[in-house]
Design an enzyme around this catalytic site. Structure first.
Site, short mmCIF file in Angstrom:
data_model
loop_
_atom_site.label_atom_id
_atom_site.label_comp_id
_atom_site.label_asym_id
_atom_site.label_seq_id
_atom_site.Cartn_x
_atom_site.Cartn_y
_atom_site.Cartn_z
N GLU A 1 -33.06 48.74 51.08
CA GLU A 1 -33.44 49.54 52.25
C GLU A 1 -34.90 49.97 52.17
OE1 GLU A 1 -31.30 49.12 54.41
OE2 GLU A 1 -29.62 48.63 53.10
N HIS B 1 -37.15 47.12 53.16
CA HIS B 1 -37.17 46.88 54.61
C HIS B 1 -38.34 47.60 55.29
CE1 HIS B 1 -33.88 44.42 55.91
NE2 HIS B 1 -32.91 45.21 55.51
N GLU C 1 -31.79 50.92 57.14
CA GLU C 1 -33.19 51.15 56.82
C GLU C 1 -33.98 51.94 57.86
OE1 GLU C 1 -31.83 48.08 57.56
OE2 GLU C 1 -33.21 46.88 58.77
N1 TRP Z 1 -29.86 46.44 58.23
C1 TRP Z 1 -28.74 46.85 57.42
C2 TRP Z 1 -29.02 46.29 56.05
O1 TRP Z 1 -29.67 46.87 55.27
C3 TRP Z 1 -27.44 46.34 57.92
C4 TRP Z 1 -26.56 47.31 58.63
C5 TRP Z 1 -26.26 48.55 58.26
C6 TRP Z 1 -25.79 47.05 59.78
N2 TRP Z 1 -25.37 49.10 59.14
C7 TRP Z 1 -25.07 48.19 60.06
C8 TRP Z 1 -25.64 45.96 60.59
C9 TRP Z 1 -24.19 48.25 61.14
C10 TRP Z 1 -24.78 46.01 61.67
C11 TRP Z 1 -24.06 47.16 61.94
O2 TRP Z 1 -28.71 45.19 55.74
ZN ZN Z 2 -30.94 44.65 55.16
#
Ligand code: TRP
Ligand code: ZN
Length: 864
Positions: free
Chosen positions: A308, A311, A274
């Site tokens: 996303e 978020h 996000e």
């Molecule tokens: N915040 C991301 C989601 O939408 C999660 C995420 C994406 C992530 N790429 C990552 C977490 C790499 C750890 C490592 O949920």
């Molecule tokens: Zn997320």
């Protein structure tokens, strides 16, 4: 020049150790000079001492991993070697002034980055992944989410190879340089934590659209995809608009920047990310056209896009103070995207599928050595905590909160949360406090859902007292011990219930009981006949229900309950009972299915769910010792006899629906028809006599409609027949230039129930198009085999376990995060018979003796 080495430290981080940062970074000015061998990052930081920090030392400790430090200047003056100190993962400057400008130049090597954290190259494209701790692989920084800064980013690169250069915020300047290079400058007006930083450089097809916000602002929407795939991003951009509209309508949230960009990347560890104004997505959740994407793919795309996008408010504008609060953004955002998908596709079916997912992924986690609470109190490697507990159980906890508070009070709590904490990094407690303030409800006990791990079991006993015309329900809750939590206190559990009479009419249409005590009795008055309770409607709490229904009662609920989820649940419960009894008598099951096929004419999508037999993993969950082979044999046997007995009915339904779905269209009604049609087909294809039907559908649908292609091919591949090999060749020829379709080709073979599948999987690992560096390929082949193909992964010889251990060893050197994800099934060894336990442990022990990443180290030490 100093090279800091790979992270090997295995320190435990504790929530109780949280301290406010000693320094803040208010502004960050980054310059990326991208070259084929390396990238130079110049970072100018405006640093400020935090008055509120209790640390008397004026010492600034920055994080950094795998960086080469070129130079460092404090307020314009180069620092001499004795003025700072570099350790494996830190850069420390002592005697810092209260306000300072720090200029740090580092070199990094994105071309060699296979961990897919920090800046890396995927298919000629530079991209970043900074959550959770990837920014420290780009430059030295206070890489923690409670340090919020405004970022300006300049990117310099070769113009021909990288014509498109993107970062967060708005494009503010651009220009040309000598030797065919060019530059752009992006400025993000919103403060953000470093994990939301993003950069992309490459050449793309661009799909554009616009969205007019509720206040009338025009948002420029852009999706960047690999050249030649632009025709596959149209559904995704429609989904962005749906998500934006939904968040305005349901949460009053408007998008804040003038531009919203998404870039699709082929090498990506997770679903999507996000980053502020510049989401980066796994191609799997963007690209779709009828001939290469199934209905499920389309629905997943909409839900990940919504996730996303949502978020932007739950995660970005209001972010997490520390990573122990991860569920503050993830649980909440999953809850929001689940609600979106319910509204968009089907309230009942989406709820059923989310519960299936929770039971298959989160319940086993809660019952195993890696159990942790929704707000964990410690971790070794934060990457290991992007779990079903943080995400899916976290979402269930919020759904319960909404049930307890009611829709409008919950919404007021959300409004207060956004208003109070916009622009801040906060905690789960801060969130709950808002909900407490708007509702006046004491939520102290409710917060145990965040601090106690484990799935509670609720036992319910009903008693009818004819003389008093009353009915009592006694609820008793228990929760087993989990690692480091031996005793559990009672949870506050909302039980949404109804009461039915013998004809299936509602006596009590709906009530939400608040269970607070270990044992609690509720009395219902003026009940004139023995009622049948419909308990935990809509799965109102993430618990295991223990109530002894008779078969007749389950039939009644399956047919008449006004709650669609509980109708499904009654069917599942009935099927489970049959599958668990010594001799599976299928007559009752076929009678029930026949009834449903003939009477459930309102909702084809729901009917398709009703006709689904519980998965092997869910059946296994119910057993003290998981009997892999017994479960498989029984389940297959039951499905075969359903298929045989109801063959004519399935065929009739199939033909009727097939005629109605010849042309592929993606909409609610068409999806429902296809789902039911292919459910019928999957039963029909259990019999070798119907292979011609599968072959016909496969050949007709291939190249037109993947939703029909895949189940037909699956039916063909899962048994020995003359067309099997040919079908796989035909499918391969069709999909060999499409990475996402190739994943399906790998997965379908890895999922095969025939006994020589492990040999096939090993062979496929040597296929020129298999790539251990690409997470999607690993998930498709290794993940499908080891996580979903139970009978074959768990072969008595232990060959499957050895295979997984060897793959994990190789993966760990490339991408520890993916290696740790793949290892998971071995950590559940305690759930199996003694022989398998020993074989699984043996592989874990071999791994334990080797040098490995902190990711693997944490899983192994916690599970052996
Ligand atoms: N915040 C991301 C989601 O939408 C999660 C995420 C994406 C992530 N790429 C990552 C977490 C790499 C750890 C490592 O949920
Ligand atoms: Zn997320």
């Amino acid at each position: 020049m100093t090279l800091s080495t790979t992270k090997e430290s295995t320190t435990v981080n504790y929530l109780k150790d949280y301290r406010v940062p000693t320094y803040f970074i208010d502004e960050v000015d980054l310059v990326f000079d991208l070259h084929e061998t390396h990238t130079t990052v110049t970072s100018l930081l405006r640093v400020r001492h935090n008055q509120l920090s209790h640390d008397p030392e004026k010492t600034l400790t920055l994080n950094g991993e795998e960086l080469i430090l070129e130079s460092i200047k404090l307020n314009g003056k180069s620092l001499a070697a004795h003025q700072y100190q570099i350790d494996k993962n830190t850069l420390t400057i002592s005697a810092m002034p209260d306000h300072a400008e720090l200029e740090i130049v580092t070199q990094i090597f994105p071309q060699k980055n296979t961990a897919l954290m920090g800046l890396y190259v995927s298919n000629q494209t530079y991209c970043t992944q900074c959550e959770a701790e990837g920014f420290r692989r780009i430059t030295y920084f206070l890489d923690q989410p409670d340090v919020l800064a405004k970022y300006t980013t300049t990117i310099i690169a070769d113009e021909k190879k990288y014509p498109i250069l993107l970062s967060n915020g708005n494009l503010v300047d651009a220009g040309k340089l000598a030797q065919g290079r060019h530059w752009v400058k992006w400025k993000d007006p919103f403060k953000k934590p470093s994990y939301l930083f993003a950069l992309v450089a490459g050449d793309f097809d661009l799909v554009r659209d616009q969205f007019k916000t509720i206040s009338g602002r025009m948002i420029d929407l852009r999706i960047y995809v690999e050249k030649g795939t632009g025709d596959q991003a149209h559904y995704a951009i429609q989904a962005v608009k749906e998500a934006m509209r939904w968040d305005e309508k349901n949460y009053g949230r408007e998008y804040d920047l003038d531009i919203y960009m998404i870039v699709a990347i082929g090498d990506f560890t997770m679903g999507a990310m996000e980053n502020k104004g510049l989401n980066i997505f796994n191609t799997k959740y963007i690209l779709a056209k009828p001939e290469n994407a199934t209905d499920e793919d389309y629905m997943n795309i909409a839900s990940v896009i919504a996730h996303e996008y949502f978020h932007n408010w739950t995660g970005n504008r209001v972010t997490c103070r520390d990573w122990f609060q991860l569920s503050l953004k993830e649980g909440l955002t999953i809850f929001r995207d689940q609600s979106f998908s319910e509204d968009l596709f089907s309230k009942s079916v989406m709820r059923i599928r989310d519960v299936i997912d929770l039971r298959e992924t989160q319940f086993p986690e809660d019952a195993g050595p890696l159990a942790h609470s929704v707000q964990p109190d410690s971790y070794i490697e934060i990457n290991n905590f992007y779990t079903a507990t943080i995400y899916n159980k976290g979402a269930e906890v919020l759904r319960m909160l909404k049930t307890l508070l009611g829709e409008s009070v919950f919404r007021r709590g959300m409004d207060l949360y956004f208003a109070r904490f916009d622009g801040q990094a906060v905690t789960i407690d801060d969130y709950i406090e808002c909900m407490h303030e708007v509702s006046g409800i004491d939520l102290k006990q409710f917060k145990r859902w965040y601090t106690q791990a484990g799935t509670p079991t609720v036992t319910v006993v009903g008693e009818y007292h004819e003389a008093q015309q009353t009915y009592t329900l006694t609820f008793t809750q228990t929760c087993l011990a989990t690692p480091n939590q031996l005793e559990k206190l009672p949870f506050l559990i909302p039980a949404r219930i109804g009461l039915l009479d013998k004809e299936g009419h509602e006596i009590l249409s709906e009530a939400v009981l608040h269970l607070k005590e270990a044992s609690q009795v509720f009395t219902f008055k003026n009940i004139t006949s023995v009622p049948l309770p419909s308990l935990f409607r809509g799965f109102s709490a993430p618990i295991k229900l223990n109530y002894h229904y008779t078969d007749e009662e389950l039939f009644l609920l399956a047919k008449h309950d006004s709650d669609a989820f509980n109708r499904y649940e009654a069917i599942q419960c009935y099927l489970l009972n049959k599958l668990q009894s010594a001799k599976t008598d299928s007559a009752g099951v076929t009678a029930l299915f026949q009834y449903l096929l003939q009477h459930e004419t309102q909702d084809d999508f729901l009917l398709a769910e009703f006709l689904t037999v519980p998965s092997e993993s869910y059946i296994g969950e119910q057993m003290a010792v998981i009997d892999v082979d017994g479960i498989h044999a029984k389940r297959e046997g039951l499905m075969k006899s359903i298929a045989e007995t109801l063959q004519d009915l399935f065929l009739e339904k199939y033909k009727q629906l097939h005629a109605a779905t010849l042309q592929y269209e993606f909409n609610r009604e068409a999806v429902a028809k296809r789902q039911l049609k292919n459910k019928c087909l999957s039963y029909l294809l259990l019999s070798p006599n119907n292979m011609a039907l599968g072959k016909t559908q496969f050949l007709a649908a291939l190249g037109q409609n993947m939703t029909d292609t895949l189940p037909a091919l699956m039916g063909i591949v899962n048994q020995e027949n003359a067309f099997r090999e040919e079908a796989l060749v035909i499918f391969y020829d069709f999909c060999k230039d499409d990475a996402l379709m190739l994943d399906k080709w790998f997965a379908i073979q890895a999922a095969c129930k025939l006994p020589d599948t492990l040999q096939t999987v090993k062979k496929l690992m040597a296929h020129p198009q298999f790539d251990l560096k690409n997470p999607n390929k690993v998930y498709a082949l290794i993940g499908t085999f080891c996580h979903r193909n139970r009978v074959n992964f768990h072969v008595k010889s232990g060959e499957g376990y050895r295979f997984l251990r060897e793959v994990v060893e190789k993966l760990d050197k490339l991408n520890p995060q993916v290696a740790a994800r793949m290892l998971k099934p071995l950590t559940t060894w305690k759930r199996y018979d003694k022989e398998r336990q020993a074989l699984m442990r043996e592989q874990l022990t071999i791994l334990a003796k080797q040098k490995c990443s902190p990711d693997l180290y944490e899983l192994i030490t916690k599970s052996v």
